[in-house]
Design an enzyme around this catalytic site. Structure first.
Site, PDB file in Angstrom:
ATOM      1  N   HIS A  24     105.264  16.489 113.914  1.00 27.84           N
ATOM      2  CA  HIS A  24     105.636  17.452 114.962  1.00 27.84           C
ATOM      3  C   HIS A  24     104.395  18.099 115.557  1.00 27.84           C
ATOM      4  CE1 HIS A  24     109.870  17.124 114.325  1.00 27.84           C
ATOM      5  NE2 HIS A  24     109.759  17.426 113.051  1.00 27.84           N
ATOM      6  N   ASP A  32      94.271   5.485 131.153  1.00 34.09           N
ATOM      7  CA  ASP A  32      93.776   4.269 131.790  1.00 34.09           C
ATOM      8  C   ASP A  32      92.245   4.274 131.788  1.00 34.09           C
ATOM      9  OD1 ASP A  32      92.926   5.816 133.934  1.00 34.09           O
ATOM     10  OD2 ASP A  32      94.347   4.988 135.364  1.00 34.09           O
TER      11      ASP A  32
END
Length: 132
Positions: A24, A32
């Site tokens: 969590h 990219d």
């Protein structure tokens, strides 16, 4: 060699290990080739390269194995366009593709641009492919 059933082949052992360690509040940045991953990862986060893979395919593979965190307000975000890209009207159709994948995975999230969110995250997967 052991082949795991149902695990997308494009996920390397290093990528699978990173997913297995997450809990969590941990976040993954699928970046990219234009994102300064190497610079940011000098300060803590782990850089995992995924050369030749597109962000969309990697996101799809990750969503098959890892549920999005339901304990956070927005479990997915995209990097905000810089002002000059906004001014020239740069289109980002790939963001709609991400939203479709997230909806198919059961996430009713609206992708909101978040320019600073990638700083200080758990792991970065750098893709040697420009998405925009």
């Amino acid at each position: 060699m052991v082949v795991l059933k149902g695990v997308p082949a494009l996920l390397s052992p290093e990528l699978l290990y990173a997913l297995a360690r997450m809990g969590h509040g941990d976040e993954i940045v699928l970046a990219d080739a234009n994102f300064p991953t190497s610079s940011i990862c000098q300060c803590g986060p782990v850089e995992i390269r995924a050369d030749g893979l597109g962000t969309q395919k990697l996101l799809e593979a990750v969503l098959k194995l890892l549920p999005l965190d339901t304990y956070v307000e927005s479990p997915a975000a995209v990097m905000e366009l810089v002002p000059s890209d906004k001014e020239r009207g740069l289109q980002t159709p790939v963001w709609k593709d991400y939203e479709i994948l997230l909806l198919q995975a059961g996430c009713t999230v609206n992708l909101q641009p978040d320019h600073g969110r990638g700083q200080g995250r758990h792991v970065f997967w750098r893709l040697r492919k420009s998405e925009i």
